[in-house]
Design a protein around this motif. Sequence first.
Motif, PDB file in Angstrom:
ATOM      1  N   THR A  43      -0.584  -8.664   8.116  1.00 29.80           N
ATOM      2  CA  THR A  43       0.835  -9.215   8.388  1.00 29.80           C
ATOM      3  C   THR A  43       1.148 -10.643   7.815  1.00 29.80           C
ATOM      4  O   THR A  43       2.310 -10.781   7.693  1.00 29.80           O
ATOM      5  CB  THR A  43       0.916  -9.247   9.944  1.00 29.80           C
ATOM      6  N   ASP A  46       2.693 -10.169   4.580  1.00 31.75           N
ATOM      7  CA  ASP A  46       4.024  -9.742   4.600  1.00 31.75           C
ATOM      8  C   ASP A  46       5.115 -10.854   5.412  1.00 31.75           C
ATOM      9  O   ASP A  46       6.090 -10.956   4.522  1.00 31.75           O
ATOM     10  CB  ASP A  46       4.238  -8.486   5.686  1.00 31.75           C
ATOM     11  N   SER A 181      -1.375   1.286   0.627  1.00 35.54           N
ATOM     12  CA  SER A 181      -1.181  -0.075   1.295  1.00 35.54           C
ATOM     13  C   SER A 181      -2.518  -0.591   1.437  1.00 35.54           C
ATOM     14  O   SER A 181      -3.590   0.741   1.836  1.00 35.54           O
ATOM     15  CB  SER A 181      -0.518   0.399   2.724  1.00 35.54           C
TER      16      SER A 181
ATOM     17  N   LYS B 105       8.203   0.684   9.226  1.00 32.17           N
ATOM     18  CA  LYS B 105       7.022   0.323   8.699  1.00 32.17           C
ATOM     19  C   LYS B 105       6.159   1.388   8.074  1.00 32.17           C
ATOM     20  O   LYS B 105       5.288   1.214   7.486  1.00 32.17           O
ATOM     21  CB  LYS B 105       6.247  -0.663   9.564  1.00 32.17           C
ATOM     22  N   GLN B 111       5.693   0.888   2.340  1.00 31.23           N
ATOM     23  CA  GLN B 111       4.473   0.306   2.285  1.00 31.23           C
ATOM     24  C   GLN B 111       4.189   0.109   0.887  1.00 31.23           C
ATOM     25  O   GLN B 111       3.510  -0.999   0.501  1.00 31.23           O
ATOM     26  CB  GLN B 111       3.602   1.711   2.719  1.00 31.23           C
ATOM     27  N   PHE B 114       5.829  -3.318  -0.369  1.00 30.90           N
ATOM     28  CA  PHE B 114       5.150  -4.325   0.147  1.00 30.90           C
ATOM     29  C   PHE B 114       3.622  -4.564  -0.278  1.00 30.90           C
ATOM     30  O   PHE B 114       3.189  -5.751  -0.401  1.00 30.90           O
ATOM     31  CB  PHE B 114       4.761  -4.322   2.082  1.00 30.90           C
ATOM     32  N   ARG B 118       2.697  -8.182  -1.826  1.00 29.89           N
ATOM     33  CA  ARG B 118       1.650  -9.036  -1.448  1.00 29.89           C
ATOM     34  C   ARG B 118       1.064  -9.475  -2.540  1.00 29.89           C
ATOM     35  O   ARG B 118       0.613 -10.522  -2.428  1.00 29.89           O
ATOM     36  CB  ARG B 118       0.566  -8.170  -0.597  1.00 29.89           C
TER      37      ARG B 118
END
Lengths: 181, 184
Positions: A43, A46, A181, B105, B111, B114, B118
């Motif tokens: 987190t 993000d 992810s 989310k 996902q 992101f 990242r």
Amino acid sequence: MIYLALFYEFFKVGLFSIGGGLATLPFLYKLAERRPDWLTVQTIADMIAISESTPGPIGINMATYAGYQVAGVFGGIIATLGEVAPSIIIIVIIAKFLAEFDKNPLVKHAFYGLRAAVAGLITFALLKLLSATLLAGGSINYLNTGLYLVFVALVLVFKKAHPLVWILLGAAIGLILRLPS
Amino acid sequence: MKEISLWALYFTFFKIGGLTFGGGYAMLPLLQEEVVNRRQWASEEELLDMYAIGQVTPGIIAVNTATMVGYRKRGILGGVIATLGEISPSIIIITTLATILLRYKDAPYLQQAFSGIRIAVCATVTMSIIRLMKKSLVDLPTILLYLLVVASTVLFSLSPVIVVLVAILFGIVVQNIKHRKEGI
């Protein structure tokens, strides 16, 4: 009480982080170690992305985002107020009594050491960030590592580009390659 | 001199906070435009002094500068109001974004996006560190301190609070030794 705990934790972050928004990162990673129910390494990544790509000081954006995750809208407000409270207290004292604070030799000497240490602390934060992003369960994720190296090269070449450019490009690549992810 | 209204302080710093992308360093041109040119609350030199103090005091640079301008104009209440103005856009924007993001989310496309973001963030932070190292690692003692900080935080998970306190002491001691040597 959660709001009191949030205020206290972010008061500490505001009190000890010197030298810009990213300087709050090592404190946030420490906080994640102590309170994994509040923040995780993922987190935080993000949070940096959102804070870099929206208006406002990065340190403030990160505090609001972290507080919001812990305790909703009011949590975001409390964490942010906690982070700015030490500033207000310290600045008022300095403005009242020490007009030439930044020119004081003792302050200059302290900063000679402090700047190097802050670079070290942010490096520590980067290593945490890298291990969360490039390592998967102890082994190297080669795709992510390759992409990271390409990004670093791009950022070094196009120094003037806004961070938002890189974040949007990252999102596009994530969608195109369907990164897990 | 006409007294500046608290509303003007709040509004001006709300504008600065809402228009600054990328934190403290990006904010200086906006500050100059609003505080020096438009409002004439401070001269160019005064503003640069306040900004310099904001950089060498704990906390967020933008907030420190806002507090100082507000304090000079309207005392403690002025400092608080200017700071609240500076942080209000962040609170509104981040809260809105976080609400949307946390609701979706679990969506696969979010996902994936992101995951890519990242990696980009790792690169932008790497760049910030390179820039910071160029400015701060100026001689052998600072390079050694840098390596020591990285090693002690990674290997022994030393608290950053202790690092900050030790670094202040280190800076003062090393500079004193340097000056003494030069004095002889």
